[in-house]
Design a protein around this motif. Structure first.
Motif, PDB file in Angstrom:
ATOM      1  N   UNK A 212       1.060  -1.107   0.171  1.00 16.72           N
ATOM      2  CA  UNK A 212       0.201  -0.037   0.020  1.00 16.72           C
ATOM      3  C   UNK A 212       0.827   1.320   0.073  1.00 16.72           C
ATOM      4  N   UNK A 213       0.268   2.553  -0.253  1.00 20.92           N
ATOM      5  CA  UNK A 213       1.008   3.530  -0.098  1.00 20.92           C
ATOM      6  C   UNK A 213       0.405   4.115   1.341  1.00 20.92           C
ATOM      7  N   UNK A 214       1.335   5.063   1.660  1.00 20.44           N
ATOM      8  CA  UNK A 214       1.311   5.528   3.167  1.00 20.44           C
ATOM      9  C   UNK A 214       0.012   6.701   2.993  1.00 20.44           C
ATOM     10  N   UNK A 215      -1.141   6.275   3.139  1.00 24.60           N
ATOM     11  CA  UNK A 215      -2.349   7.160   2.857  1.00 24.60           C
ATOM     12  C   UNK A 215      -2.441   8.127   3.780  1.00 24.60           C
ATOM     13  N   UNK A 216      -2.054   7.809   4.983  1.00 21.50           N
ATOM     14  CA  UNK A 216      -2.162   8.871   6.245  1.00 21.50           C
ATOM     15  C   UNK A 216      -0.992   9.961   6.243  1.00 21.50           C
ATOM     16  N   UNK A 247     -11.277   1.412   1.381  1.00 17.58           N
ATOM     17  CA  UNK A 247     -10.574   1.745   3.038  1.00 17.58           C
ATOM     18  C   UNK A 247      -9.777   3.045   2.989  1.00 17.58           C
ATOM     19  N   UNK A 248      -9.701   3.849   1.660  1.00 17.45           N
ATOM     20  CA  UNK A 248      -8.742   4.874   1.729  1.00 17.45           C
ATOM     21  C   UNK A 248      -9.428   6.111   2.422  1.00 17.45           C
ATOM     22  N   UNK A 251      -8.292   6.489   5.856  1.00 16.62           N
ATOM     23  CA  UNK A 251      -6.762   6.511   6.185  1.00 16.62           C
ATOM     24  C   UNK A 251      -6.611   8.048   5.730  1.00 16.62           C
ATOM     25  N   UNK A 252      -7.138   8.328   4.623  1.00 17.11           N
ATOM     26  CA  UNK A 252      -6.770   9.699   4.231  1.00 17.11           C
ATOM     27  C   UNK A 252      -7.317  10.769   5.094  1.00 17.11           C
ATOM     28  N   UNK A 253      -8.382  10.490   5.426  1.00 18.65           N
ATOM     29  CA  UNK A 253      -9.383  11.432   6.468  1.00 18.65           C
ATOM     30  C   UNK A 253      -8.397  11.507   7.705  1.00 18.65           C
ATOM     31  N   UNK A 300      -9.826  19.288  -0.271  1.00 22.20           N
ATOM     32  CA  UNK A 300      -9.134  18.302  -0.301  1.00 22.20           C
ATOM     33  C   UNK A 300      -9.988  16.917  -0.935  1.00 22.20           C
ATOM     34  N   UNK A 301      -9.672  16.313  -2.006  1.00 28.06           N
ATOM     35  CA  UNK A 301     -10.679  15.537  -2.597  1.00 28.06           C
ATOM     36  C   UNK A 301      -9.950  14.175  -2.092  1.00 28.06           C
ATOM     37  N   UNK A 302     -10.862  13.172  -1.928  1.00 20.19           N
ATOM     38  CA  UNK A 302     -10.008  11.498  -1.728  1.00 20.19           C
ATOM     39  C   UNK A 302      -9.456  11.181  -2.909  1.00 20.19           C
ATOM     40  N   UNK A 303      -9.967  11.398  -4.158  1.00 24.56           N
ATOM     41  CA  UNK A 303      -9.457  10.843  -5.187  1.00 24.56           C
ATOM     42  C   UNK A 303      -9.469  11.984  -6.192  1.00 24.56           C
TER      43      UNK A 303
END
Lengths: 405, 405
Positions: A212-216, A247-248, A251-253, A300-303
């Motif tokens: 995975x990428x480090x979303x946080x 699940x992004x 984590x992104x939030x 800030x948009x999630x995608x």
DNA sequence: GTGAAAGCGCTAACAT
DNA sequence: ATGTTAGCGCTTTCAC
């Protein structure tokens, strides 16, 4: 299952050009431009091109052995590249195999080796940009490893339940990759007992192989970047949580909240809105934000896909980007560059490659660390949709209020 | 194949929160925001969650039979849904199978039935919008039919050659779907001898099963629409032909030419330009068109993805759409609506569904018409990027020439 | 270095 | 309605 549509009786044209191959001439069916119904056609000019071939039996190793004048064992050894075959025998076998266009039956060999030579992947959909990119990287690596790729997708919760109930991948793949699923404990448990290695892609699965990428950290960095531009009211637009497939969001939030906390900015729930697929939902979400007493100066948009919808809504509302509102995406979708969208790039293809490599390792080496995590980097790409916060935060201008001079 | 990257030695944090599950606390690796290199991490907090399960043998039909107190044949009959099983036996078998989480091995049954229960698809890439949509429809239908989906993709000509040389799908699938390939006669011939049904998707394959939209008529209709708006100089932007993977350029260009001919408009080769992936190529192609002595007033792009690139280039050049230049796409990509792009919609998901249904039919019924064609409709969606031709075709305004008043 | 024989897990034909 | 038997095409001992 629905059957094929009925064969429509084509109106036979006056003259059928015989044996023509030009596509424009072949397309002589009565297909109205912009027609609304689909149909099945018999192709007049095509039917002459080919007479049905009789179903032929695939050659087996026995056929190859006979032709090469050796035993089946020798054929098997040769084709698997074992060194205990004389050059002479090898040459004969290879020639015979080529002449017969022999292809080994994975079904048969897997029966005895226990390996299927196939990797299965489970994805929420095959139509999203991210999944497509991951599959690209994955198929590249698997091809090199001589593994086939099988895909399962579940469109809704019923199918999801069915998949986890039956686990069709169970005996029919050497490994399973689960892409971007927000799994329940029960589902995790089910997969733990699958009997083949499972790799969790685009998600951190505690104690299990994940890529995975480090979303946080990425979302934290993106939010910091907006903060650095002077923004204090930063909205977050997430995908609708009802799908349960991504699940992004979570984590992104989380990273977003961390970056706010660092700067002692309050976490305002009014600034976090959700949107589902389709422009209407996004328009509503954006409208909600703009109607706030203290509206955001950045989104800030999630995608990127969500960000592009937001841009579209803003443009048709005449709201200047980035002068009045900055927009930040996540993904570096192909269209992001074209639309000059500032975004956090994640190496989606590389995620696929790493997943495939990890799966391959776990298949070949059962003693390999099945809890290994691969974390891939992200990086922010500043483009034109983000800019400094407006000098004086203006009152949200509503059309009914603004009088003409 | 490249191995996994080395495991980086994580700098151990001062305190490892034991047994925590919160994602933010789990992500304690030294991952720099926006780092440039990837690495592999051991996950401290995760390792405790799970001890490796011993590799367990999958239960077989014999296990189920023993548990249910019946013979293997009865198990087989029950699981295949044959009606010649008593309710009593069926109940016992189903219970035993469930308790053991039995999953049938396709490998074993395919060995005797000759059916693999799998459909293979060959696509030029898995990352394009169209392929993704087709796969969505396809997987939906195949799932209902109880068939698995295997994907092969070839990224370049070498891989393509290898695929047709070895035909890995040969014995390992019950049917092959070929998506959007411009095949040579040799390649067609190779597939004709494959031994399993082949369905050609998004292309008209003479004398062979095909599913496609009527590109020629659609492109003709789109060009007519532009003509109806008064346009006489209509450009066509196609994908670079060097990839050799798409056959839509040929057919759509043909329809475009037909529509020109209908109105006795000349076919001007200067108005047909190619672009490859990436903004630079599109910028050059657009520049080429705008520099013509008699520049176009409308642009027909082969795909929405190309059209979106064109729009992007035009916007950053300050060329008004549709006031100065109309833009028409093809696909009805998700983003087309957001970008208000006029386009010719094709039912990509439906193409996938129809392909899957046709493949299923051909698998189940060897006497079915293997030359059947399914032609699906398209329809034009007028949006904001197309408009009437400018009243007086103005001289192409160049910045150096225009003096300020 | 090579061949003969056993058997992987299942289905299909036959016998009961 | 159920059990028995014989393979499907391959890999893998084990002799030679």
């Amino acid at each position: 299952m629905a059957g094929l549509p009925q064969i429509a009786q084509p109106t036979r044209p006056d003259r059928i050009p015989p044996g023509t191959r030009d596509p424009s001439e072949l397309l002589i069916f009565p297909v109205d431009d912009n027609a609304v119904t689909d149909r099945v056609h018999a192709c007049y000019t095509c039917a002459t091109f080919r007479t049905m071939l009789p179903a032929q039996r695939h050659p087996t190793m026995a056929d190859v052995a006979e032709r090469a004048g050796v035993s089946v064992s020798t054929v098997s050894r040769t084709l698997r590249g074992l060194s205990t075959v004389s050059d002479e025998a090898r040459a004969k076998v290879e020639a015979a195999a080529r002449e017969l266009s022999f292809v080994i039956s994975r079904q048969a060999s897997s029966l005895v080796t226990g390996k299927t030579g196939t990797v299965a992947v489970l994805a929420p959909t095959l139509g999203s940009w991210f999944v497509g990119q991951v599959l690209r990287g994955l198929s590249e690596v698997l091809r090199d490893a001589g593994l086939d790729l099988k895909v399962y997708s579940v469109a809704d919760l019923a199918e999801r339940a069915a998949f986890f109930d039956q686990l069709p991948a169970r005996r029919n793949a050497d490994a399973l990759l689960v892409i971007s699923f927000d799994l329940t404990e029960e589902e995790f448990a089910r997969l733990d007992g699958l009997g083949v290695p499972v790799v969790y892609v685009s998600q951190h699965a505690p104690g299990r192989a994940s890529v995975y990428v480090e979303d946080v950290a990425a979302a934290r960095g993106g939010t910091r970047y907006l903060r650095g531009l002077g923004h204090r009211r930063i909205a977050f637009v997430r995908a609708a949580p009802d799908s349960g497939f991504t699940c992004s969001s979570r984590t992104r939030l989380f990273g977003y909240r961390e970056a706010l906390a660092e700067a002692a900015l309050p976490y305002d729930e009014d600034l976090v809105v959700a949107t589902s697929r389709g422009r209407r939902a996004t328009a509503e979400a954006v409208g909600q934000l703009l109607c706030l007493a203290d509206p955001p100066t950045a989104v800030f948009a999630e995608t990127d896909e969500i960000a592009i919808e937001v841009l579209s809504v803003l443009r048709s509302s005449g709201i200047a980007v980035p002068d009045r509102l900055s927009v930040l995406g996540f993904d570096d979708h192909d269209h992001a560059e074209w639309l000059d969208l500032t975004t956090i790039a994640q190496p989606a293809v590389e995620v696929g490659r790493a997943s495939g490599t990890l799966a391959h390792t776990l298949i070949d080496d059962p003693t390999a660390d099945a809890t290994r995590h691969v974390v891939l980097p992200t990086h922010l790409i500043p483009r034109g949709t983000t800019g400094p916060v407006p000098q004086s935060a203006p009152e949200p201008k509503r059309e009914s209020e603004s009088a003409q001079p």
